[in-house]
Design a protein around this motif. Structure first.
Motif, PDB file in Angstrom:
ATOM      1  N   ALA A 165       0.861  -1.307  -0.051  1.00  0.00           N
ATOM      2  CA  ALA A 165      -0.010   0.097   0.054  1.00  0.00           C
ATOM      3  C   ALA A 165       0.803   1.259  -0.145  1.00  0.00           C
ATOM      4  N   GLN A 166       1.662   1.324   0.776  1.00  0.00           N
ATOM      5  CA  GLN A 166       2.694   2.368   0.897  1.00  0.00           C
ATOM      6  C   GLN A 166       3.603   2.634  -0.322  1.00  0.00           C
ATOM      7  N   LEU A 167       3.727   1.672  -1.127  1.00  0.00           N
ATOM      8  CA  LEU A 167       4.662   1.917  -2.543  1.00  0.00           C
ATOM      9  C   LEU A 167       3.534   2.220  -3.376  1.00  0.00           C
ATOM     10  N   ILE A 168       2.483   1.859  -3.261  1.00  0.00           N
ATOM     11  CA  ILE A 168       1.415   2.258  -4.293  1.00  0.00           C
ATOM     12  C   ILE A 168       1.352   3.799  -4.276  1.00  0.00           C
ATOM     13  N   PHE A 169       1.132   4.288  -2.714  1.00  0.00           N
ATOM     14  CA  PHE A 169       0.992   5.734  -2.536  1.00  0.00           C
ATOM     15  C   PHE A 169       2.361   6.342  -3.145  1.00  0.00           C
ATOM     16  N   THR A 170       3.385   5.945  -2.883  1.00  0.00           N
ATOM     17  CA  THR A 170       4.447   6.395  -3.442  1.00  0.00           C
ATOM     18  C   THR A 170       4.892   6.711  -4.843  1.00  0.00           C
ATOM     19  N   ASN A 171       4.369   5.573  -5.669  1.00  0.00           N
ATOM     20  CA  ASN A 171       4.473   5.672  -7.156  1.00  0.00           C
ATOM     21  C   ASN A 171       3.296   6.483  -7.492  1.00  0.00           C
ATOM     22  N   ILE A 172       2.358   6.419  -6.981  1.00  0.00           N
ATOM     23  CA  ILE A 172       1.119   7.709  -7.386  1.00  0.00           C
ATOM     24  C   ILE A 172       1.513   8.997  -7.003  1.00  0.00           C
ATOM     25  N   TYR A 173       2.318   9.296  -5.912  1.00  0.00           N
ATOM     26  CA  TYR A 173       2.793  10.612  -5.710  1.00  0.00           C
ATOM     27  C   TYR A 173       3.644  10.947  -6.693  1.00  0.00           C
ATOM     28  N   LEU A 210      12.017   0.224   5.479  1.00  0.00           N
ATOM     29  CA  LEU A 210      12.890   1.409   5.472  1.00  0.00           C
ATOM     30  C   LEU A 210      13.147   2.106   4.230  1.00  0.00           C
ATOM     31  N   ALA A 211      13.147   1.094   3.133  1.00  0.00           N
ATOM     32  CA  ALA A 211      13.193   1.686   1.669  1.00  0.00           C
ATOM     33  C   ALA A 211      12.051   2.101   1.256  1.00  0.00           C
ATOM     34  N   VAL A 212      10.910   1.556   1.689  1.00  0.00           N
ATOM     35  CA  VAL A 212       9.577   2.117   1.233  1.00  0.00           C
ATOM     36  C   VAL A 212       9.447   3.609   1.869  1.00  0.00           C
ATOM     37  N   PHE A 213       9.582   3.522   3.164  1.00  0.00           N
ATOM     38  CA  PHE A 213       9.448   4.686   4.048  1.00  0.00           C
ATOM     39  C   PHE A 213      10.159   6.002   3.398  1.00  0.00           C
ATOM     40  N   SER A 214      11.607   5.537   3.171  1.00  0.00           N
ATOM     41  CA  SER A 214      12.511   6.606   2.663  1.00  0.00           C
ATOM     42  C   SER A 214      11.872   7.325   1.386  1.00  0.00           C
ATOM     43  N   ALA A 215      11.469   6.363   0.652  1.00  0.00           N
ATOM     44  CA  ALA A 215      10.919   6.811  -0.809  1.00  0.00           C
ATOM     45  C   ALA A 215       9.750   7.548  -0.562  1.00  0.00           C
ATOM     46  N   LYS A 216       8.619   7.123   0.234  1.00  0.00           N
ATOM     47  CA  LYS A 216       7.442   7.877   0.465  1.00  0.00           C
ATOM     48  C   LYS A 216       7.600   9.258   1.174  1.00  0.00           C
ATOM     49  N   VAL A 217       8.417   9.276   1.988  1.00  0.00           N
ATOM     50  CA  VAL A 217       8.721  10.809   2.698  1.00  0.00           C
ATOM     51  C   VAL A 217       9.440  11.774   1.643  1.00  0.00           C
ATOM     52  N   ASN A 218      10.345  11.203   0.882  1.00  0.00           N
ATOM     53  CA  ASN A 218      10.987  11.992   0.072  1.00  0.00           C
ATOM     54  C   ASN A 218      10.188  12.459  -0.973  1.00  0.00           C
ATOM     55  N   ILE A 219       9.215  11.640  -1.656  1.00  0.00           N
ATOM     56  CA  ILE A 219       8.336  12.159  -2.722  1.00  0.00           C
ATOM     57  C   ILE A 219       7.245  12.943  -2.056  1.00  0.00           C
ATOM     58  N   THR A 220       6.631  12.670  -0.724  1.00  0.00           N
ATOM     59  CA  THR A 220       5.917  13.768  -0.116  1.00  0.00           C
ATOM     60  C   THR A 220       6.205  14.970  -0.108  1.00  0.00           C
ATOM     61  N   TYR A 239       5.064  10.064  10.962  1.00  0.00           N
ATOM     62  CA  TYR A 239       5.181   8.644  11.623  1.00  0.00           C
ATOM     63  C   TYR A 239       5.939   7.930  10.925  1.00  0.00           C
ATOM     64  N   LYS A 240       6.076   7.869   9.333  1.00  0.00           N
ATOM     65  CA  LYS A 240       7.106   7.366   8.826  1.00  0.00           C
ATOM     66  C   LYS A 240       8.489   7.856   9.183  1.00  0.00           C
ATOM     67  N   LEU A 241       8.651   9.130   9.488  1.00  0.00           N
ATOM     68  CA  LEU A 241       9.987   9.618   9.795  1.00  0.00           C
ATOM     69  C   LEU A 241      10.416   9.072  11.310  1.00  0.00           C
ATOM     70  N   LYS A 242       9.331   8.884  12.013  1.00  0.00           N
ATOM     71  CA  LYS A 242       9.636   8.290  13.483  1.00  0.00           C
ATOM     72  C   LYS A 242      10.272   7.179  13.257  1.00  0.00           C
ATOM     73  N   ASP A 243       9.536   6.208  12.514  1.00  0.00           N
ATOM     74  CA  ASP A 243      10.025   4.942  12.162  1.00  0.00           C
ATOM     75  C   ASP A 243      11.435   4.812  11.751  1.00  0.00           C
ATOM     76  N   LEU A 244      11.579   5.971  10.740  1.00  0.00           N
ATOM     77  CA  LEU A 244      13.059   6.110   9.974  1.00  0.00           C
ATOM     78  C   LEU A 244      13.992   6.630  11.089  1.00  0.00           C
ATOM     79  N   GLY A 245      13.681   7.331  12.083  1.00  0.00           N
ATOM     80  CA  GLY A 245      14.441   7.666  12.967  1.00  0.00           C
ATOM     81  C   GLY A 245      14.838   6.887  14.092  1.00  0.00           C
ATOM     82  N   ASP A 246      13.674   6.006  14.413  1.00  0.00           N
ATOM     83  CA  ASP A 246      14.121   4.910  15.195  1.00  0.00           C
ATOM     84  C   ASP A 246      14.910   3.891  14.790  1.00  0.00           C
TER      85      ASP A 246
END
Length: 398
Positions: free
Chosen positions: A235-243, A324-334, A377-384
């Motif tokens: 789901a998160q990578l679907i969002f990422t690619n649509i963004y 981690l890879a998916v969240f990094s991609a999502k945060v950056n394209i957001t 919250y994705k940044l929180k996970d990446l920070g953790d």
């Protein structure tokens, strides 16, 4: 003479991506107009059905096209460049199929995937983990669902639905696959947001909906293993690619408009807008940020594909690395996407704000969709991970 179906002709004469390119050209003809109208894009949805792409991810052994997640994400991104609403409902077809694969038994998912390929079924979403208003009550050898679900993208004009409820006696989260036209299901036309206006992401009511035991996707069920918890990463990578697609589409439109219609500012020393240093600076920023986001999204797709192929052998560590890879991609394209979609007017100029072009739809679509779950919250996970080397804890959103 033997009659050949449209799907067979397309399969023989073009690759799935080439078919998708033709569809994207067709969507682009009316995208701005349909954004204004809202509602359900029946003709465009039917074109997707006719194309055969609804079975893109299904293995050839089950009647599908046998594509990978990497190929699918490229097509989702292609659609999103011209029409992110259609990209979303198309993408959710495969999020629902992934749910069946990850949650159900081998017999269940293979049967439903094969039926989807044979009948060209379109799946809609009524699985919303944050909306607990639907309750499942035992009644003999079946369950009865009653309540409501919000954000049910693609439910309108679907053949099947993935639905969820809370079991009254155990408080257990229940997921099932049911026909969309079954008695007890009311799909409401109440989606009227400022963006993603043709995703039919309104509500669905359940009034004494009967769900049979063999329709429950509970073996092995949600979050039962690192493999089953891949759904949230899909789901998160679907969002990422649509963004990514939305932002790329906005940039393409800005380039086209600037080249054809923008005028050089009176204070510029350049002879043309194409030579203006500030215009070039902004386009350079746009390109660099989206190019970096694209590379992150592509790498995350490769990692997801590899994890998917591992099936139940997927380890917690391997799953964590994909997250981690998916969240990094999502945060950056957001971040980069919202920046590009709002700043294209700085290079295109005041006349580009005309309502006829509706170039604001790129920002509106991205702004609405990026609020699906907070990037914080994705940044929180990446920070953790960065600070404590702890992988994200699997959930319906992480």
């Amino acid at each position: 003479m033997t009659t050949i179906s449209k799907q067979e002709v397309l399969a023989e004469t073009a690759t799935p991506f080439e078919v998708a390119e033709r569809l994207a050209e067709y969507f682009a003809l009316t995208a701005a107009e349909r954004d204004l109208i809202g509602g359900t894009p029946y003709e465009q949805r039917q074109a997707i059905r006719d194309s055969g792409l609804l079975k893109l991810l299904i293995p050839k052994s089950l009647g599908g096209l046998g594509a990978s997640w990497v190929e699918l994400f490229q097509i989702i991104r292609l659609f999103a460049r011209v029409d992110s609403s259609l990209a979303q409902v198309f993408a959710f077809q495969f999020l629902m199929l992934a749910s069946i694969r990850l949650y159900g038994t081998k017999e269940q998912w293979q049967t439903l995937w094969k039926e989807t390929a044979e009948k060209n079924l379109w799946w809609g979403n009524a699985l919303n983990p944050l909306d607990n208003r639907t309750i499942a009550t035992p009644n003999g050898n079946h369950l009865v669902f009653s309540g409501q679900k919000s954000f049910c993208s693609g439910a309108t004009d679907s053949d099947r639905l993935i639905v969820s409820a809370i079991e009254a006696e155990t408080n257990r989260f229940i997921v099932a696959a049911v026909p969309s036209n079954r008695a007890g299901i009311s799909i409401n036309n109440d989606w009227n947001n400022m963006g993603q206006r043709q995703t039919d992401s309104g509500s669905v009511n359940f009034d004494q909906l009967i769900v049979e035991q063999d329709e429950l996707l509970m073996n092995p069920g949600p979050l039962s293993s690192p493999f089953s918890s891949l759904r949230s990463l899909v789901a998160q990578l679907i969002f990422t690619n649509i963004y990514q697609g939305i932002a790329e589409g906005a940039l393409e439109e800005a380039i086209k408009y600037t080249q054809q219609s923008s005028r050089v500012w009176s204070g510029s020393l350049a002879q043309t807008v194409q030579q203006d240093p500030f215009t070039l600076l902004h386009f350079g920023e746009f390109w660099a940020s989206l190019d970096a986001s694209r590379l992150l999204a592509d790498e995350a797709a490769k990692q997801l594909e590899n994890a998917w192929r591992q099936d139940l052998l997927l380890s917690e560590e391997a799953r964590g690395k994909v997250a981690l890879a998916v969240f990094s991609a999502k945060v950056n394209i957001t971040r980069s996407g919202l920046d590009v979609c709002s700043r294209i007017f700085e290079v295109a100029g005041a006349r580009a704000t005309t309502a006829t072009l509706r170039l604001d739809r790129y920002w509106r679509n991205l702004r609405v969709y990026t609020l699906h779950d907070p990037a914080d919250y994705k940044l929180k996970d990446l920070g953790d991970w960065a600070l404590n080397k702890r992988y994200p804890v699997p959930s319906f959103y992480s």
